[in-house]
Scaffold this motif. Structure first.
Motif, PDB file in Angstrom:
ATOM      1  N   THR A   1      67.055  56.613  22.896  1.00  0.00           N
ATOM      2  CA  THR A   1      67.550  57.894  22.392  1.00  0.00           C
ATOM      3  C   THR A   1      67.899  57.810  20.909  1.00  0.00           C
ATOM      4  O   THR A   1      67.583  58.719  20.128  1.00  0.00           O
ATOM      5  CB  THR A   1      68.807  58.331  23.180  1.00  0.00           C
ATOM      6  OG1 THR A   1      68.470  58.449  24.567  1.00  0.00           O
ATOM      7  CG2 THR A   1      69.339  59.655  22.678  1.00  0.00           C
ATOM      8  N   ALA A   2      68.548  56.732  20.503  1.00  0.00           N
ATOM      9  CA  ALA A   2      69.053  56.618  19.130  1.00  0.00           C
ATOM     10  C   ALA A   2      67.963  56.693  18.065  1.00  0.00           C
ATOM     11  O   ALA A   2      68.145  57.353  17.037  1.00  0.00           O
ATOM     12  CB  ALA A   2      69.862  55.332  18.984  1.00  0.00           C
ATOM     13  N   PRO A   3      66.805  56.044  18.249  1.00  0.00           N
ATOM     14  CA  PRO A   3      65.840  56.000  17.138  1.00  0.00           C
ATOM     15  C   PRO A   3      64.711  57.028  17.171  1.00  0.00           C
ATOM     16  O   PRO A   3      63.957  57.115  16.201  1.00  0.00           O
ATOM     17  CB  PRO A   3      65.260  54.586  17.277  1.00  0.00           C
ATOM     18  CG  PRO A   3      65.264  54.339  18.746  1.00  0.00           C
ATOM     19  CD  PRO A   3      66.487  55.041  19.281  1.00  0.00           C
ATOM     20  N   VAL A   4      64.562  57.793  18.264  1.00  0.00           N
ATOM     21  CA  VAL A   4      63.350  58.599  18.448  1.00  0.00           C
ATOM     22  C   VAL A   4      63.089  59.583  17.304  1.00  0.00           C
ATOM     23  O   VAL A   4      61.949  59.769  16.879  1.00  0.00           O
ATOM     24  CB  VAL A   4      63.406  59.351  19.801  1.00  0.00           C
ATOM     25  CG1 VAL A   4      62.383  60.478  19.853  1.00  0.00           C
ATOM     26  CG2 VAL A   4      63.168  58.376  20.944  1.00  0.00           C
ATOM     27  N   ALA A   5      64.118  60.219  16.776  1.00  0.00           N
ATOM     28  CA  ALA A   5      63.918  61.251  15.742  1.00  0.00           C
ATOM     29  C   ALA A   5      63.262  60.704  14.480  1.00  0.00           C
ATOM     30  O   ALA A   5      62.610  61.448  13.742  1.00  0.00           O
ATOM     31  CB  ALA A   5      65.251  61.906  15.394  1.00  0.00           C
ATOM     32  N   PHE A   6      63.444  59.399  14.209  1.00  0.00           N
ATOM     33  CA  PHE A   6      62.849  58.781  13.024  1.00  0.00           C
ATOM     34  C   PHE A   6      61.741  57.805  13.407  1.00  0.00           C
ATOM     35  O   PHE A   6      61.383  56.914  12.631  1.00  0.00           O
ATOM     36  CB  PHE A   6      63.925  58.052  12.210  1.00  0.00           C
ATOM     37  CG  PHE A   6      65.007  58.955  11.676  1.00  0.00           C
ATOM     38  CD1 PHE A   6      64.780  59.767  10.579  1.00  0.00           C
ATOM     39  CD2 PHE A   6      66.256  58.997  12.286  1.00  0.00           C
ATOM     40  CE1 PHE A   6      65.772  60.605  10.089  1.00  0.00           C
ATOM     41  CE2 PHE A   6      67.257  59.827  11.806  1.00  0.00           C
ATOM     42  CZ  PHE A   6      67.019  60.637  10.704  1.00  0.00           C
ATOM     43  N   GLY A   7      61.187  57.947  14.617  1.00  0.00           N
ATOM     44  CA  GLY A   7      60.201  57.007  15.116  1.00  0.00           C
ATOM     45  C   GLY A   7      58.889  57.038  14.348  1.00  0.00           C
ATOM     46  O   GLY A   7      58.575  58.005  13.641  1.00  0.00           O
ATOM     47  N   ALA A   8      58.117  55.957  14.515  1.00  0.00           N
ATOM     48  CA  ALA A   8      56.780  55.851  13.903  1.00  0.00           C
ATOM     49  C   ALA A   8      56.805  56.204  12.419  1.00  0.00           C
ATOM     50  O   ALA A   8      56.061  57.055  11.931  1.00  0.00           O
ATOM     51  CB  ALA A   8      55.782  56.734  14.648  1.00  0.00           C
ATOM     52  N   ILE A   9      57.706  55.518  11.693  1.00  0.00           N
ATOM     53  CA  ILE A   9      57.851  55.697  10.234  1.00  0.00           C
ATOM     54  C   ILE A   9      58.142  57.158   9.881  1.00  0.00           C
ATOM     55  O   ILE A   9      57.542  57.743   8.971  1.00  0.00           O
ATOM     56  CB  ILE A   9      56.596  55.190   9.473  1.00  0.00           C
ATOM     57  CG1 ILE A   9      56.114  53.855  10.039  1.00  0.00           C
ATOM     58  CG2 ILE A   9      56.893  55.035   7.992  1.00  0.00           C
ATOM     59  CD1 ILE A   9      57.096  52.722   9.856  1.00  0.00           C
ATOM     60  N   GLY A  10      59.028  57.777  10.653  1.00  0.00           N
ATOM     61  CA  GLY A  10      59.494  59.129  10.328  1.00  0.00           C
ATOM     62  C   GLY A  10      58.560  60.256  10.718  1.00  0.00           C
ATOM     63  O   GLY A  10      58.732  61.395  10.256  1.00  0.00           O
ATOM     64  N   SER A  11      57.587  59.981  11.577  1.00  0.00           N
ATOM     65  CA  SER A  11      56.578  60.991  11.918  1.00  0.00           C
ATOM     66  C   SER A  11      57.147  62.320  12.421  1.00  0.00           C
ATOM     67  O   SER A  11      56.665  63.387  12.012  1.00  0.00           O
ATOM     68  CB  SER A  11      55.604  60.421  12.959  1.00  0.00           C
ATOM     69  OG  SER A  11      54.846  59.385  12.404  1.00  0.00           O
TER      70      SER A  11
END
Length: 562
Positions: free
Chosen positions: A165-175
């Motif tokens: 949950t914590a990192p998804v919004a900025f996942g894949a180099i901010g995609s």
């Protein structure tokens, strides 16, 4: 032949139309959470229901939803299915060659405590992989690692989904955020700033929440110093990077900081008792005054060699995520670098984007514009290919014969047949919902909540990620709608855009795609309904927190909005 999307198909009754559009989603929830139906069967029936509704209620020509389903099915194979197969394959290679036993011992040498192992692998290492790759790789790899360490498969899968949950919004180099900036015309940095003023509250809370779920409140308090170090180091880094550097690096840097800081902290601090699961042979708790078993019996070189498949994987996934290199790998590089131009040539040969028959530019959106539809087959550019290359290099490091290497690959493909089919049906269902306009119908109904829209705004993101399995897709799908709806009710549009992304992260853990990935990686094939029941209550609780945060920021803490 053309189809013009009609978002209110039932006699101009929006909410009645929304109830009909909700039927496939409601069925899927019922099938998994109450009926406990096998995920492949549930997803196939859900796909069939969505096809019928698109034809009978939304009046789509039969060929249109069928071809939309094939477009989704192809995307379910590449990149998603390809990532799952290669991730599990790499993990199985380390098990087959005995290297994973060394990995297990090296983790135990840092800490034998299951609570702290979950923080290191599910939260920090998983966040790093999310920042570098996304698309299911973080959950697949980190969950497999936890199972190898001895975690109960259901707990391993559930914990990794929740930690993600914590990192998804900025996942894949901010995609996700970069993708939202395009259709909305809002600066990616401005959206990044606002997301960075919402998610750090959740990121700081997630480690505590994880351990409460694992071990209960009292045992969570026993490791409170480690939880504070892990959560706050991640959250603070996430805030500063998102607000002053942009959306590309918050995950990678936050994960590295929390991983290093926690590992160093554990050199100087130990919990009073070691927590283990009840099913393990060792006692549930062990006084640290007893002889320590936390000394690795392996040399430093042996440990590095055992971890090298995952180190190589991390390096390749990171390289694959760099925008310029990613463009070259997919044949879209326009620069002058000779090496990247060479890669671009190979990438263009291995990238196929044929138009989807019947529906390409023949489905008209609400503005009367044709929607392009193409099969996305980026063979070289997929993160799964990066993992597969890591698996080839691993063959030489662990010194396994080509015969055994191929046998392990065959076992992996056979084992993952049903999970990949589940993903194919799920993504096909998402594409049908999108092409017919059903998703937009639901979004329009939520947008009619007036002054309460700031509270309901994150639910749009949650809904989008649940259906599509991607925060990026959800942001593209609902970004413009969030922007227009916010302006109509006097809400700051940047806050609404951020709420879509922040709310979306809470839907990731119950997305059928995510559930299928986690089950495939942990050997829970056929038990997807159990995992769904495990995660759904946590998804709704965290969504409620995001809704409350957004509402408060909209009316009371307006100074937090950039």
């Amino acid at each position: 032949m053309r189809y013009v999307q009609n978002f209110i198909p039932i006699h101009d009754h929006l909410f009645l139309s929304a109830l009909v559009a909700l039927i496939p989603i409601a069925f899927f929830f019922w099938a998994l959470a109450i009926k406990r139906m096998a995920a492949m069967k549930a997803s196939l029936i859900t796909l069939i229901i969505s096809l019928f509704i698109s034809v009978i209620v939304y009046k789509m020509p039969v060929a249109f939803p069928v071809m939309s389903a094939t477009q989704g099915a192809v995307y379910g194979i590449i990149p998603i299915g390809w990532i799952i197969v290669t991730s599990v394959f790499l993990y199985k290679l380390t098990v087959k060659t005995g290297q994973f036993e060394i990995i297990r011992n090296s983790v135990v040498s840092i800490t034998e405590d299951r609570r702290l192992q979950a923080l290191l692998i599910a939260f920090s290492f998983g966040a790093f992989l999310e920042g570098a790759a996304g698309f299911g790789a973080p959950v697949a790899i980190s969950a497999a690692l936890l199972v190898g360490l001895g975690f109960n498969p259901l707990y391993a899968a559930g914990i990794c989904l929740l930690a993600n949950t914590a990192p998804v919004a900025f996942g894949a180099i901010g995609s996700p955020i970069i993708a939202m900036a395009g259709p909305t015309g809002v600066s990616a940095l401005e959206i990044s700033k606002m997301v960075g003023r919402q998610l750090p509250f959740i990121s700081a809370f997630i480690p505590l929440y994880l351990i409460i779920i694992m071990a209960g409140f009292k045992k969570a308090l026993q490791v409170l110093p480690a939880l504070l170090v892990s959560g706050f180091s991640f959250a603070i880094t996430q805030y500063f990077t998102s607000n002053f550097m942009g959306p590309e690096l918050p995950d990678v840097l936050s994960a590295l900081v929390s991983l290093v800081v926690l590992a160093v902290f554990l050199k100087f601090w130990k919990p009073k008792s070691i927590f283990r699961f009840a099913h393990e042979e060792a006692a549930a708790t062990l006084s640290v005054s007893e002889p320590s078993k936390a000394i690795s019996p392996h040399t430093r070189w042996e440990i590095v060699r055992a971890w090298s498949p995952f180190i190589i994987l991390t390096v390749f996934i990171t390289i694959w995520g760099i925008p310029q290199i990613k463009n070259a790998l997919t044949g879209h590089y326009t620069g002058t670098n000779a090496l990247l131009k060479a890669v671009n040539y190979v990438g263009s040969v291995l990238t196929f984007n044929p138009n989807v028959p019947f529906i390409n530019n023949h489905i008209m959106n609400g503005n009367g514009q044709g929607i392009s539809a193409a099969y996305k087959l980026e063979i070289l550019g997929s993160a799964g290919t990066a993992i597969f290359i890591a698996a080839i290099i691993t063959k030489y490091i662990v010194k396994i014969s080509w015969k055994d290497w191929v046998l392990v690959l065959g076992e992996t493909l056979k084992e993952l047949t049903f999970p990949v089919l589940t993903i194919i049906f799920v993504v096909a269902f998402a594409y049908v919902m999108n092409a017919s306009g059903m998703i937009t119908t639901l979004a329009l109904a939520l947008a009619k909540t007036g002054s309460f829209f700031p509270f309901f705004s994150p639910i749009l993101g949650w809904l989008g990620v649940f259906i599509t399995g991607s925060d990026t897709s959800s942001n593209v799908l609902f970004g413009a709608l969030q922007q227009v709806s916010a302006q109509s009710v006097g809400m700051n549009p940047i806050l609404a855009l951020a709420a879509n992304s922040s709310g979306g992260v809470t839907g990731k853990m119950i997305s059928p795609q995510s559930i299928a990935v986690a089950c495939a990686a942990t050997g829970l094939i056929g038990k997807e309904s159990e995992l769904f029941r495990f995660t759904v209550k946590h998804s709704l609780f965290l969504l409620l927190l995001i809704c409350i945060i957004t509402f408060i920021q909209s009316f009371f803490l307006t100074w937090m909005v950039p």
